[in-house]
Design an enzyme around this catalytic site. Structure first.
Site, PDB file in Angstrom:
ATOM      1  N   TYR A 185       0.851  -1.208   0.000  1.00 30.00           N
ATOM      2  CA  TYR A 185       0.000   0.000   0.000  1.00 30.00           C
ATOM      3  C   TYR A 185       0.885   1.256   0.000  1.00 30.00           C
ATOM      4  O   TYR A 185       0.518   2.306  -0.519  1.00 30.00           O
ATOM      5  CB  TYR A 185      -0.961  -0.017   1.188  1.00 30.00           C
ATOM      6  CG  TYR A 185      -2.188   0.841   0.991  1.00 30.00           C
ATOM      7  CD1 TYR A 185      -3.052   0.625  -0.075  1.00 30.00           C
ATOM      8  CD2 TYR A 185      -2.480   1.892   1.864  1.00 30.00           C
ATOM      9  CE1 TYR A 185      -4.170   1.420  -0.274  1.00 30.00           C
ATOM     10  CE2 TYR A 185      -3.604   2.687   1.689  1.00 30.00           C
ATOM     11  CZ  TYR A 185      -4.445   2.443   0.618  1.00 30.00           C
ATOM     12  OH  TYR A 185      -5.551   3.242   0.426  1.00 30.00           O
ATOM     13  N   LYS A 220      -3.410   8.405   2.854  1.00 30.68           N
ATOM     14  CA  LYS A 220      -4.653   8.203   3.625  1.00 30.68           C
ATOM     15  C   LYS A 220      -4.514   8.743   5.050  1.00 30.68           C
ATOM     16  O   LYS A 220      -5.488   9.239   5.627  1.00 30.68           O
ATOM     17  CB  LYS A 220      -5.037   6.717   3.650  1.00 30.68           C
ATOM     18  CG  LYS A 220      -5.464   6.163   2.300  1.00 30.68           C
ATOM     19  CD  LYS A 220      -6.640   6.906   1.672  1.00 30.68           C
ATOM     20  CE  LYS A 220      -7.195   6.207   0.451  1.00 30.68           C
ATOM     21  NZ  LYS A 220      -8.132   7.041  -0.316  1.00 30.68           N
TER      22      LYS A 220
HETATM   23  P1  NAP Z   1     -11.981   3.741  -8.763  1.00 30.05           P
HETATM   24  O1  NAP Z   1     -13.275   3.212  -9.228  1.00 30.05           O
HETATM   25  O2  NAP Z   1     -10.782   3.506  -9.627  1.00 30.05           O
HETATM   26  O3  NAP Z   1     -12.157   5.292  -8.425  1.00 30.05           O
HETATM   27  C1  NAP Z   1     -11.069   6.169  -8.264  1.00 30.05           C
HETATM   28  C2  NAP Z   1     -11.503   7.479  -8.867  1.00 30.05           C
HETATM   29  O4  NAP Z   1     -10.514   8.488  -8.650  1.00 30.05           O
HETATM   30  C3  NAP Z   1     -11.706   7.381 -10.382  1.00 30.05           C
HETATM   31  O5  NAP Z   1     -12.984   7.854 -10.721  1.00 30.05           O
HETATM   32  C4  NAP Z   1     -10.626   8.296 -10.924  1.00 30.05           C
HETATM   33  O6  NAP Z   1     -11.000   8.948 -12.110  1.00 30.05           O
HETATM   34  C5  NAP Z   1     -10.526   9.302  -9.811  1.00 30.05           C
HETATM   35  N1  NAP Z   1      -9.355  10.157  -9.972  1.00 30.05           N
HETATM   36  C6  NAP Z   1      -8.042   9.816  -9.965  1.00 30.05           C
HETATM   37  N2  NAP Z   1      -7.283  10.889 -10.194  1.00 30.05           N
HETATM   38  C7  NAP Z   1      -8.120  11.941 -10.367  1.00 30.05           C
HETATM   39  C8  NAP Z   1      -7.948  13.321 -10.634  1.00 30.05           C
HETATM   40  N3  NAP Z   1      -6.726  13.872 -10.802  1.00 30.05           N
HETATM   41  N4  NAP Z   1      -9.041  14.114 -10.731  1.00 30.05           N
HETATM   42  C9  NAP Z   1     -10.283  13.600 -10.592  1.00 30.05           C
HETATM   43  N5  NAP Z   1     -10.524  12.300 -10.342  1.00 30.05           N
HETATM   44  C10 NAP Z   1      -9.441  11.480 -10.236  1.00 30.05           C
HETATM   45  O7  NAP Z   1     -11.574   3.089  -7.357  1.00 30.05           O
HETATM   46  P2  NAP Z   1     -12.279   3.075  -5.914  1.00 30.05           P
HETATM   47  O8  NAP Z   1     -11.676   1.910  -5.213  1.00 30.05           O
HETATM   48  O9  NAP Z   1     -13.735   3.194  -6.037  1.00 30.05           O
HETATM   49  O10 NAP Z   1     -11.676   4.388  -5.227  1.00 30.05           O
HETATM   50  C11 NAP Z   1     -12.473   5.394  -4.617  1.00 30.05           C
HETATM   51  C12 NAP Z   1     -11.863   5.769  -3.272  1.00 30.05           C
HETATM   52  O11 NAP Z   1     -12.033   4.680  -2.371  1.00 30.05           O
HETATM   53  C13 NAP Z   1     -10.381   6.080  -3.313  1.00 30.05           C
HETATM   54  O12 NAP Z   1     -10.117   7.156  -2.442  1.00 30.05           O
HETATM   55  C14 NAP Z   1      -9.771   4.805  -2.753  1.00 30.05           C
HETATM   56  O13 NAP Z   1      -8.497   5.007  -2.183  1.00 30.05           O
HETATM   57  C15 NAP Z   1     -10.813   4.481  -1.708  1.00 30.05           C
HETATM   58  N6  NAP Z   1     -10.753   3.114  -1.160  1.00 30.05           N
HETATM   59  C16 NAP Z   1     -10.691   2.052  -2.022  1.00 30.05           C
HETATM   60  C17 NAP Z   1     -10.612   0.758  -1.492  1.00 30.05           C
HETATM   61  C18 NAP Z   1     -10.504  -0.438  -2.415  1.00 30.05           C
HETATM   62  O14 NAP Z   1     -10.079  -1.501  -1.958  1.00 30.05           O
HETATM   63  N7  NAP Z   1     -10.873  -0.328  -3.662  1.00 30.05           N
HETATM   64  C19 NAP Z   1     -10.629   0.558  -0.102  1.00 30.05           C
HETATM   65  C20 NAP Z   1     -10.721   1.663   0.736  1.00 30.05           C
HETATM   66  C21 NAP Z   1     -10.768   2.955   0.188  1.00 30.05           C
HETATM   67  P3  NAP Z   1     -10.459   8.393 -13.510  1.00 30.05           P
HETATM   68  O15 NAP Z   1     -10.965   6.995 -13.629  1.00 30.05           O
HETATM   69  O16 NAP Z   1     -11.050   9.361 -14.461  1.00 30.05           O
HETATM   70  O17 NAP Z   1      -8.959   8.449 -13.447  1.00 30.05           O
END
Ligand code: NAP
Length: 263
Positions: free
Chosen positions: A157, A164
Protein backbone atom coordinates in the site's frame (compact mmCIF):
# COMPACT_ATOMS: atom_id res chain seq x y z
CA UNK A 1 -33.78 3.87 3.11
CA UNK A 2 -36.47 5.17 0.73
CA UNK A 3 -37.00 8.86 1.29
CA UNK A 4 -34.13 9.33 3.77
CA UNK A 5 -32.45 11.82 1.42
CA UNK A 6 -35.59 13.24 -0.21
CA UNK A 7 -35.09 16.91 -1.04
CA UNK A 8 -31.29 16.70 -0.67
CA UNK A 9 -28.79 17.40 -3.46
CA UNK A 10 -25.19 16.36 -3.69
CA UNK A 11 -22.06 15.98 -5.79
CA UNK A 12 -20.42 12.59 -6.38
CA UNK A 13 -16.73 12.69 -7.37
CA UNK A 14 -14.91 9.53 -8.49
CA UNK A 15 -17.18 7.27 -10.54
CA UNK A 16 -14.91 5.48 -13.05
CA UNK A 17 -17.29 2.56 -13.72
CA UNK A 18 -20.05 0.49 -12.10
CA UNK A 19 -17.55 -1.13 -9.72
CA UNK A 20 -16.43 2.22 -8.27
CA UNK A 21 -17.17 2.83 -4.61
CA UNK A 22 -18.55 6.23 -5.65
CA UNK A 23 -21.05 4.43 -7.87
CA UNK A 24 -22.22 2.20 -4.98
CA UNK A 25 -22.74 5.39 -2.99
CA UNK A 26 -24.50 7.20 -5.86
CA UNK A 27 -26.95 4.34 -6.37
CA UNK A 28 -27.80 4.14 -2.66
CA UNK A 29 -28.21 7.91 -2.42
CA UNK A 30 -30.45 8.05 -5.50
CA UNK A 31 -32.58 5.21 -4.10
CA UNK A 32 -32.87 7.23 -0.89
CA UNK A 33 -34.32 10.12 -2.92
CA UNK A 34 -31.29 12.40 -3.45
CA UNK A 35 -30.70 14.48 -6.56
CA UNK A 36 -27.14 13.95 -7.85
CA UNK A 37 -24.45 15.67 -9.89
CA UNK A 38 -21.22 13.95 -10.95
CA UNK A 39 -17.69 14.98 -11.84
CA UNK A 40 -15.50 13.10 -14.31
CA UNK A 41 -12.02 13.51 -15.77
CA UNK A 42 -11.90 14.16 -19.52
CA UNK A 43 -14.34 13.26 -22.32
CA UNK A 44 -13.51 9.53 -22.46
CA UNK A 45 -14.55 9.10 -18.82
CA UNK A 46 -17.50 11.42 -19.37
CA UNK A 47 -19.00 9.19 -22.04
CA UNK A 48 -18.56 6.17 -19.75
CA UNK A 49 -20.24 7.98 -16.87
CA UNK A 50 -23.22 9.35 -18.83
CA UNK A 51 -25.34 6.15 -18.98
CA UNK A 52 -24.68 5.50 -15.29
CA UNK A 53 -25.69 9.04 -14.32
CA UNK A 54 -28.79 8.81 -16.48
CA UNK A 55 -29.77 5.52 -14.83
CA UNK A 56 -30.12 7.37 -11.51
CA UNK A 57 -32.00 10.25 -13.13
CA UNK A 58 -29.09 12.71 -13.41
CA UNK A 59 -28.11 14.78 -16.45
CA UNK A 60 -25.72 16.92 -14.42
CA UNK A 61 -22.08 16.05 -15.15
CA UNK A 62 -19.11 18.39 -14.91
CA UNK A 63 -15.52 17.84 -16.03
CA UNK A 64 -13.05 18.25 -13.15
CA UNK A 65 -9.51 16.99 -12.75
CA UNK A 66 -8.79 17.71 -9.07
CA UNK A 67 -5.22 18.79 -9.82
CA UNK A 68 -6.52 21.59 -12.05
CA UNK A 69 -7.66 24.66 -10.08
CA UNK A 70 -9.33 26.25 -13.12
CA UNK A 71 -11.30 23.05 -13.80
CA UNK A 72 -12.44 22.92 -10.15
CA UNK A 73 -13.41 26.60 -10.26
CA UNK A 74 -15.44 25.94 -13.42
CA UNK A 75 -17.14 22.85 -11.95
CA UNK A 76 -18.20 24.61 -8.75
CA UNK A 77 -19.33 27.69 -10.71
CA UNK A 78 -21.64 25.40 -12.70
CA UNK A 79 -22.96 23.81 -9.48
CA UNK A 80 -23.48 27.22 -7.93
CA UNK A 81 -25.33 28.46 -11.01
CA UNK A 82 -27.62 25.46 -11.39
CA UNK A 83 -28.22 24.54 -7.74
CA UNK A 84 -27.18 27.50 -5.59
CA UNK A 85 -27.00 25.26 -2.52
CA UNK A 86 -25.83 21.70 -1.95
CA UNK A 87 -26.38 19.24 0.92
CA UNK A 88 -23.55 16.74 0.51
CA UNK A 89 -20.34 16.00 -1.37
CA UNK A 90 -18.69 12.60 -1.81
CA UNK A 91 -14.94 12.60 -2.54
CA UNK A 92 -13.91 9.13 -3.74
CA UNK A 93 -10.66 9.97 -5.49
CA UNK A 94 -7.16 8.57 -5.20
CA UNK A 95 -4.17 8.04 -7.42
CA UNK A 96 -0.58 6.87 -7.20
CA UNK A 97 1.89 5.59 -9.75
CA UNK A 98 1.23 1.84 -9.91
CA UNK A 99 4.95 1.07 -10.04
CA UNK A 100 5.25 2.39 -6.45
CA UNK A 101 2.31 0.36 -5.14
CA UNK A 102 4.51 -2.68 -4.97
CA UNK A 103 7.95 -3.39 -3.57
CA UNK A 104 9.74 -1.37 -0.89
CA UNK A 105 8.22 1.78 0.60
CA UNK A 106 11.79 2.98 0.98
CA UNK A 107 11.91 3.57 -2.78
CA UNK A 108 9.04 6.10 -2.83
CA UNK A 109 10.02 8.93 -5.19
CA UNK A 110 9.60 12.61 -4.34
CA UNK A 111 7.59 13.18 -7.50
CA UNK A 112 5.11 10.36 -6.86
CA UNK A 113 4.88 11.24 -3.16
CA UNK A 114 3.79 14.78 -4.08
CA UNK A 115 1.46 13.64 -6.84
CA UNK A 116 -0.20 10.92 -4.70
CA UNK A 117 -0.77 13.25 -1.75
CA UNK A 118 -1.99 16.04 -4.01
CA UNK A 119 -4.68 13.92 -5.68
CA UNK A 120 -5.55 11.60 -2.80
CA UNK A 121 -5.44 13.96 0.20
CA UNK A 122 -5.03 17.65 -0.65
CA UNK A 123 -7.87 17.57 -3.20
CA UNK A 124 -10.36 16.95 -0.38
CA UNK A 125 -9.39 20.32 1.12
CA UNK A 126 -9.71 22.03 -2.28
CA UNK A 127 -13.22 20.67 -2.85
CA UNK A 128 -14.29 21.34 0.76
CA UNK A 129 -13.30 25.01 0.38
CA UNK A 130 -15.33 25.29 -2.81
CA UNK A 131 -18.38 23.37 -1.53
CA UNK A 132 -18.49 25.23 1.77
CA UNK A 133 -20.18 28.44 0.48
CA UNK A 134 -22.97 26.30 -0.99
CA UNK A 135 -23.62 24.64 2.39
CA UNK A 136 -23.20 27.56 4.75
CA UNK A 137 -26.88 28.49 5.17
CA UNK A 138 -28.41 25.04 5.67
CA UNK A 139 -25.47 22.93 6.83
CA UNK A 140 -24.19 19.97 4.88
CA UNK A 141 -22.01 16.90 4.83
CA UNK A 142 -18.65 16.21 3.21
CA UNK A 143 -17.33 12.69 3.06
CA UNK A 144 -14.27 10.95 1.71
CA UNK A 145 -13.03 7.38 1.33
CA UNK A 146 -10.04 6.05 3.22
CA UNK A 147 -8.36 2.74 4.07
CA UNK A 148 -6.78 1.30 7.21
CA UNK A 149 -3.36 1.28 5.50
CA UNK A 150 -3.27 4.82 6.94
CA UNK A 151 -2.39 3.64 10.44
CA UNK A 152 -1.28 0.05 9.99
CA UNK A 153 1.19 -1.37 7.51
CA UNK A 154 -0.44 -3.19 4.60
CA UNK A 155 2.09 -4.72 2.20
CA UNK A 156 2.40 -2.77 -1.09
CA UNK A 157 0.00 0.00 0.00
CA UNK A 158 3.13 2.12 0.51
CA UNK A 159 2.74 5.85 -0.27
CA UNK A 160 -1.05 5.51 -0.38
CA UNK A 161 -0.90 4.73 3.34
CA UNK A 162 0.80 8.07 3.94
CA UNK A 163 -1.76 9.79 1.71
CA UNK A 164 -4.65 8.20 3.62
CA UNK A 165 -3.10 9.25 6.95
CA UNK A 166 -3.02 12.84 5.63
CA UNK A 167 -6.58 12.52 4.35
CA UNK A 168 -7.86 11.27 7.72
CA UNK A 169 -6.09 14.06 9.55
CA UNK A 170 -7.55 16.59 7.07
CA UNK A 171 -10.99 15.11 7.80
CA UNK A 172 -10.58 15.96 11.50
CA UNK A 173 -9.25 19.48 10.85
CA UNK A 174 -12.02 20.22 8.34
CA UNK A 175 -14.62 18.86 10.78
CA UNK A 176 -13.39 21.29 13.41
CA UNK A 177 -13.19 24.24 10.99
CA UNK A 178 -16.63 23.72 9.48
CA UNK A 179 -18.55 22.45 12.52
CA UNK A 180 -19.64 25.94 13.67
CA UNK A 181 -21.34 26.37 10.27
CA UNK A 182 -23.25 23.12 10.66
CA UNK A 183 -21.08 21.29 8.11
CA UNK A 184 -20.03 17.75 9.02
CA UNK A 185 -16.92 16.02 7.64
CA UNK A 186 -16.34 12.27 7.85
CA UNK A 187 -14.46 9.44 6.16
CA UNK A 188 -15.69 5.95 5.34
CA UNK A 189 -13.04 3.23 5.54
CA UNK A 190 -14.02 0.10 3.62
CA UNK A 191 -11.86 -2.99 3.53
CA UNK A 192 -10.38 -4.04 0.17
CA UNK A 193 -12.83 -3.83 -2.74
CA UNK A 194 -12.55 -4.99 -6.35
CA UNK A 195 -12.24 -1.69 -8.22
CA UNK A 196 -9.79 -0.18 -10.73
CA UNK A 197 -7.91 1.67 -7.98
CA UNK A 198 -7.96 -1.42 -5.74
CA UNK A 199 -6.49 -3.59 -8.50
CA UNK A 200 -3.54 -1.20 -8.90
CA UNK A 201 -2.14 -2.22 -5.51
CA UNK A 202 0.40 -5.04 -5.61
CA UNK A 203 -0.96 -8.39 -4.39
CA UNK A 204 -4.55 -7.07 -4.38
CA UNK A 205 -6.07 -10.53 -4.82
CA UNK A 206 -4.19 -11.96 -1.85
CA UNK A 207 -5.12 -8.98 0.34
CA UNK A 208 -8.78 -9.30 -0.66
CA UNK A 209 -8.81 -13.04 0.11
CA UNK A 210 -7.03 -12.58 3.47
CA UNK A 211 -9.49 -9.97 4.76
CA UNK A 212 -12.48 -11.88 3.37
CA UNK A 213 -11.43 -15.05 5.23
CA UNK A 214 -10.31 -13.45 8.47
CA UNK A 215 -12.63 -10.50 9.18
CA UNK A 216 -15.00 -11.18 12.09
CA UNK A 217 -17.92 -11.12 9.60
CA UNK A 218 -15.91 -13.42 7.26
CA UNK A 219 -16.61 -11.10 4.36
CA UNK A 220 -15.33 -7.90 2.80
CA UNK A 221 -17.41 -4.75 2.45
CA UNK A 222 -20.01 -4.60 -0.31
CA UNK A 223 -20.84 -1.59 -2.46
CA UNK A 224 -24.34 -1.72 -0.96
CA UNK A 225 -23.04 -1.51 2.63
CA UNK A 226 -20.70 1.37 1.83
CA UNK A 227 -23.55 3.11 -0.01
CA UNK A 228 -25.90 2.69 2.93
CA UNK A 229 -23.27 4.11 5.30
CA UNK A 230 -22.96 7.18 3.07
CA UNK A 231 -26.75 7.58 3.06
CA UNK A 232 -26.76 7.50 6.86
CA UNK A 233 -23.98 10.13 7.03
CA UNK A 234 -25.81 12.44 4.61
CA UNK A 235 -29.16 11.94 6.33
CA UNK A 236 -30.49 13.77 9.36
CA UNK A 237 -29.58 10.61 11.35
CA UNK A 238 -25.93 11.62 10.98
CA UNK A 239 -26.60 15.08 12.44
CA UNK A 240 -24.20 14.70 15.41
CA UNK A 241 -21.45 12.71 13.69
CA UNK A 242 -18.37 14.56 12.47
CA UNK A 243 -14.61 14.04 12.33
CA UNK A 244 -15.13 10.26 12.24
CA UNK A 245 -13.39 7.48 10.34
CA UNK A 246 -16.17 4.91 9.98
CA UNK A 247 -14.94 1.38 9.31
CA UNK A 248 -17.08 -0.66 6.91
CA UNK A 249 -14.79 -3.67 6.69
CA UNK A 250 -16.56 -6.64 8.29
CA UNK A 251 -14.65 -5.75 11.49
CA UNK A 252 -11.20 -6.57 10.09
CA UNK A 253 -9.66 -3.55 11.82
CA UNK A 254 -10.14 -5.03 15.32
CA UNK A 255 -7.99 -8.12 14.68
CA UNK A 256 -4.63 -8.71 16.32
CA UNK A 257 -3.94 -11.85 14.26
CA UNK A 258 -5.60 -14.04 11.59
CA UNK A 259 -8.25 -16.59 12.58
CA UNK A 260 -6.85 -19.86 13.98
CA UNK A 261 -8.31 -21.91 11.14
CA UNK A 262 -6.29 -19.85 8.64
CA UNK A 263 -2.91 -20.16 10.34
P1 NAP B 1 -11.98 3.74 -8.76
O1 NAP B 1 -13.27 3.21 -9.23
O2 NAP B 1 -10.78 3.51 -9.63
O3 NAP B 1 -12.16 5.29 -8.42
C1 NAP B 1 -11.07 6.17 -8.26
C2 NAP B 1 -11.50 7.48 -8.87
O4 NAP B 1 -10.51 8.49 -8.65
C3 NAP B 1 -11.71 7.38 -10.38
O5 NAP B 1 -12.98 7.85 -10.72
C4 NAP B 1 -10.63 8.30 -10.92
O6 NAP B 1 -11.00 8.95 -12.11
C5 NAP B 1 -10.53 9.30 -9.81
N1 NAP B 1 -9.35 10.16 -9.97
C6 NAP B 1 -8.04 9.82 -9.96
N2 NAP B 1 -7.28 10.89 -10.19
C7 NAP B 1 -8.12 11.94 -10.37
C8 NAP B 1 -7.95 13.32 -10.63
N3 NAP B 1 -6.73 13.87 -10.80
N4 NAP B 1 -9.04 14.11 -10.73
C9 NAP B 1 -10.28 13.60 -10.59
N5 NAP B 1 -10.52 12.30 -10.34
C10 NAP B 1 -9.44 11.48 -10.24
O7 NAP B 1 -11.57 3.09 -7.36
P2 NAP B 1 -12.28 3.08 -5.91
O8 NAP B 1 -11.68 1.91 -5.21
O9 NAP B 1 -13.74 3.19 -6.04
O10 NAP B 1 -11.68 4.39 -5.23
C11 NAP B 1 -12.47 5.39 -4.62
C12 NAP B 1 -11.86 5.77 -3.27
O11 NAP B 1 -12.03 4.68 -2.37
C13 NAP B 1 -10.38 6.08 -3.31
O12 NAP B 1 -10.12 7.16 -2.44
C14 NAP B 1 -9.77 4.80 -2.75
O13 NAP B 1 -8.50 5.01 -2.18
C15 NAP B 1 -10.81 4.48 -1.71
N6 NAP B 1 -10.75 3.11 -1.16
C16 NAP B 1 -10.69 2.05 -2.02
C17 NAP B 1 -10.61 0.76 -1.49
C18 NAP B 1 -10.50 -0.44 -2.41
O14 NAP B 1 -10.08 -1.50 -1.96
N7 NAP B 1 -10.87 -0.33 -3.66
C19 NAP B 1 -10.63 0.56 -0.10
C20 NAP B 1 -10.72 1.66 0.74
C21 NAP B 1 -10.77 2.96 0.19
P3 NAP B 1 -10.46 8.39 -13.51
O15 NAP B 1 -10.97 7.00 -13.63
O16 NAP B 1 -11.05 9.36 -14.46
O17 NAP B 1 -8.96 8.45 -13.45
Amino acid sequence: MTGLLAGKRGLIMGVANERSIAWGIAKAMAEAGAELAFTYQGEAFGSRLRPLAESVGSDFMVDADVTDDAALDGAFAELQERWGTMDFLVHAIAFSDKSELTGRFLNTSRENFKHSLDISAYSFIEVARRAHPMMIDNGGTLMTLTYQGSNRVVPNYNVMGVAKAALESATRYLANDLGPEGIRVNAISPGPMKTLAGAAIGGARKTYKHTDQNAPMRSNATLEAVGATAVYLASDGGACTTGQIINVDGGFHVLGMPQQENL
